[in-house]
Design a protein around this motif. Sequence first.
Motif, mmCIF file in Angstrom:
data_model
loop_
_atom_site.group_PDB
_atom_site.id
_atom_site.type_symbol
_atom_site.label_atom_id
_atom_site.label_comp_id
_atom_site.label_asym_id
_atom_site.label_seq_id
_atom_site.Cartn_x
_atom_site.Cartn_y
_atom_site.Cartn_z
ATOM 1 N N PRO A 94 -0.330 16.252 2.211
ATOM 2 C CA PRO A 94 -1.132 15.034 2.054
ATOM 3 C C PRO A 94 -0.220 13.817 1.896
ATOM 4 O O PRO A 94 0.952 13.956 1.525
ATOM 5 N N LEU A 95 -0.746 12.639 2.165
ATOM 6 C CA LEU A 95 -0.063 11.374 1.901
ATOM 7 C C LEU A 95 -1.021 10.493 1.119
ATOM 8 O O LEU A 95 -2.240 10.667 1.198
ATOM 9 N N ARG A 96 -0.493 9.524 0.374
ATOM 10 C CA ARG A 96 -1.340 8.684 -0.471
ATOM 11 C C ARG A 96 -1.804 7.408 0.209
ATOM 12 O O ARG A 96 -2.710 6.742 -0.270
ATOM 13 N N GLY A 97 -1.182 7.035 1.277
ATOM 14 C CA GLY A 97 -1.544 5.804 1.977
ATOM 15 C C GLY A 97 -0.346 5.250 2.719
ATOM 16 O O GLY A 97 0.224 4.237 2.317
ATOM 17 N N PRO A 98 0.080 5.915 3.786
ATOM 18 C CA PRO A 98 1.263 5.467 4.508
ATOM 19 C C PRO A 98 1.040 4.090 5.132
ATOM 20 O O PRO A 98 0.004 3.838 5.724
ATOM 21 N N THR A 99 2.028 3.212 4.956
ATOM 22 C CA THR A 99 1.896 1.849 5.459
ATOM 23 C C THR A 99 3.007 1.459 6.411
ATOM 24 O O THR A 99 2.872 0.483 7.138
ATOM 25 N N SER A 100 4.128 2.182 6.399
ATOM 26 C CA SER A 100 5.250 1.797 7.236
ATOM 27 C C SER A 100 6.160 2.987 7.469
ATOM 28 O O SER A 100 6.142 3.954 6.707
#
Length: 120
Positions: free
Chosen positions: A48-54
């Motif tokens: 899982p990821l928490r909120g990839p932005t870059s």
Amino acid sequence: MKRHVLRLALASFGLAATPAFAQNIINVAAGNGSTGTPPNGSVATAAPLRGPTSIAIIPGGGFYIGDIGGIRKVDASGIITTLVSTANTQIDGLVLAADGSLYLSLETENIVQKRAPNGV
């Protein structure tokens, strides 16, 4: 018409095959679609990821992910680890410099940080 232009551009670099992105094939490189903190040492596409932005590409293979709560590294074999934990701070941008330093922007804190190759 666009595919012909892309093939011509690739041919100018000595590449004969059409890459997967030009064939409308999209592969997941990290994340399994659920929200959470990835366990260190797990397969990136199953984590899982928490909120990839870059992202920032690592020469020679792999990439860094700016995620809510930290910087994740996916190595060339597809294994994910957390390099830097930032609690709930969102990392808005990542740039990997030629010397291996990683620059990250933190919009919520109004700062840009530099992480040297040794992690400091």
